[in-house]
Design a protein around this motif. Structure first.
Motif, PDB file in Angstrom:
ATOM      1  N   ALA A  50      47.926  72.985  36.644  1.00 52.26           N
ATOM      2  CA  ALA A  50      47.078  72.944  35.446  1.00 52.26           C
ATOM      3  C   ALA A  50      47.842  72.344  34.269  1.00 52.26           C
ATOM      4  N   ASN A  51      47.085  71.788  33.318  1.00 48.97           N
ATOM      5  CA  ASN A  51      47.716  71.151  32.151  1.00 48.97           C
ATOM      6  C   ASN A  51      48.227  72.165  31.130  1.00 48.97           C
ATOM      7  N   HIS A  52      47.472  73.248  30.943  1.00 48.97           N
ATOM      8  CA  HIS A  52      47.856  74.241  29.920  1.00 48.97           C
ATOM      9  C   HIS A  52      47.512  75.647  30.395  1.00 48.97           C
ATOM     10  N   HIS A  53      48.346  76.600  29.969  1.00 46.68           N
ATOM     11  CA  HIS A  53      48.074  78.032  30.178  1.00 46.68           C
ATOM     12  C   HIS A  53      48.226  78.697  28.809  1.00 46.68           C
ATOM     13  N   CYS A  54      47.167  78.674  28.030  1.00 44.90           N
ATOM     14  CA  CYS A  54      47.208  79.270  26.694  1.00 44.90           C
ATOM     15  C   CYS A  54      46.862  80.755  26.810  1.00 44.90           C
ATOM     16  N   ASP A  71      50.584  76.707  24.173  1.00 45.35           N
ATOM     17  CA  ASP A  71      51.125  76.088  25.395  1.00 45.35           C
ATOM     18  C   ASP A  71      50.903  74.575  25.455  1.00 45.35           C
ATOM     19  N   GLY A  72      51.279  73.881  24.399  1.00 54.70           N
ATOM     20  CA  GLY A  72      51.225  72.417  24.420  1.00 54.70           C
ATOM     21  C   GLY A  72      49.973  71.814  23.815  1.00 54.70           C
ATOM     22  N   GLY A  79      45.605  79.302  21.297  1.00 56.85           N
ATOM     23  CA  GLY A  79      46.002  80.708  21.276  1.00 56.85           C
ATOM     24  C   GLY A  79      45.383  81.486  20.128  1.00 56.85           C
ATOM     25  N   VAL A  80      45.376  80.895  18.935  1.00 58.04           N
ATOM     26  CA  VAL A  80      44.847  81.598  17.759  1.00 58.04           C
ATOM     27  C   VAL A  80      43.346  81.873  17.889  1.00 58.04           C
ATOM     28  N   PRO A  81      42.510  80.872  18.250  1.00 55.97           N
ATOM     29  CA  PRO A  81      41.089  81.205  18.434  1.00 55.97           C
ATOM     30  C   PRO A  81      40.844  82.207  19.560  1.00 55.97           C
TER      31      PRO A  81
END
Length: 206
Positions: A50-54, A71-72, A79-81
């Motif tokens: 996967a591209n991102h794991h937020c 995470d990029g 992450g904030v939302p």
């Protein structure tokens, strides 16, 4: 300490697709920050390509620990939302990880904020939430002759029987709302003709 808090009903994953990107939101209850971090690591391992794991998590009945990671993704768009969605829904002891498989179409900052926050909101709706209320742990000690009827009476009146141990006497562990302690003490003395012992323990949520 708050009298109650809400958390996710169970661990699970909800998937949504936006502009050909796949967003998989994994939610789980987490009693400690260590549990939350371990869950994030586990999801990463399950989706290595996967591209991102937020992620975002809220620990503590008073939300004393809050963490989020983009995470990029562009700063503040993931992450904030996600964290804002958890706190807006008054969620506690919960961790959310949104795994993104990029579909080739850029969403822009506003699109990412809506996608990541929305993925968490949809997952909460899909998996459901539960309310945990604060109560006092208590121990009732009674002789074997009265134990069966007393246990039945406890269950019949809606009290939470957590454990029953048989030894020289029978020890019944229960959970009581704070406001019910004195009323319960009087009820117990009445139904046991004063023969049952009663001891208050610490606090817990359930």
């Amino acid at each position: 300490m708050p009298d109650e808090y809400r958390t996710v009903a169970r661990e699970g994953v909800h998937e949504t697709e936006i502009s050909r990107s796949r967003f998989l939101c994994a939610l789980a209850p987490a009693a400690t920050e260590e549990e939350a971090v371990a869950f994030v690591a586990r999801v990463r391992k399950e989706h290595p390509s996967a591209n991102h794991h937020c992620y975002a998590y809220v620990i503590g009945a008073d939300a004393s620990v809050q963490k989020a990671s983009d995470d990029g993704e562009p700063g503040g768009t993931a992450g904030v939302p996600m964290l804002q969605m958890l706190t807006r829904r008054e969620m506690r002891y919960v961790v959310a990880v949104v795994t993104r498989y990029f579909g080739g179409v850029k969403l822009g900052a506003g699109g990412l904020i809506r996608a990541y926050g929305g993925a968490v909101g949809e997952a909460l709706d899909a998996l459901g939430t539960v309310t945990r209320r604060r109560f006092r742990l208590a121990t009732v000690t009674v002789d074997h002759a009265r134990a069966g009827k007393l246990e039945n009476d406890l269950r019949a009146t809606g009290r939470e029987v957590r454990d029953v141990r048989y030894a020289e006497d029978v020890v019944i562990e229960i959970g009581l709302p704070d406001g019910d302690v004195e009323r319960f003490r009087a009820w117990l003395a009445d139904v046991s003709a004063g023969s049952a012992g009663f001891e208050l323990g610490g606090e817990a949520y359930g």
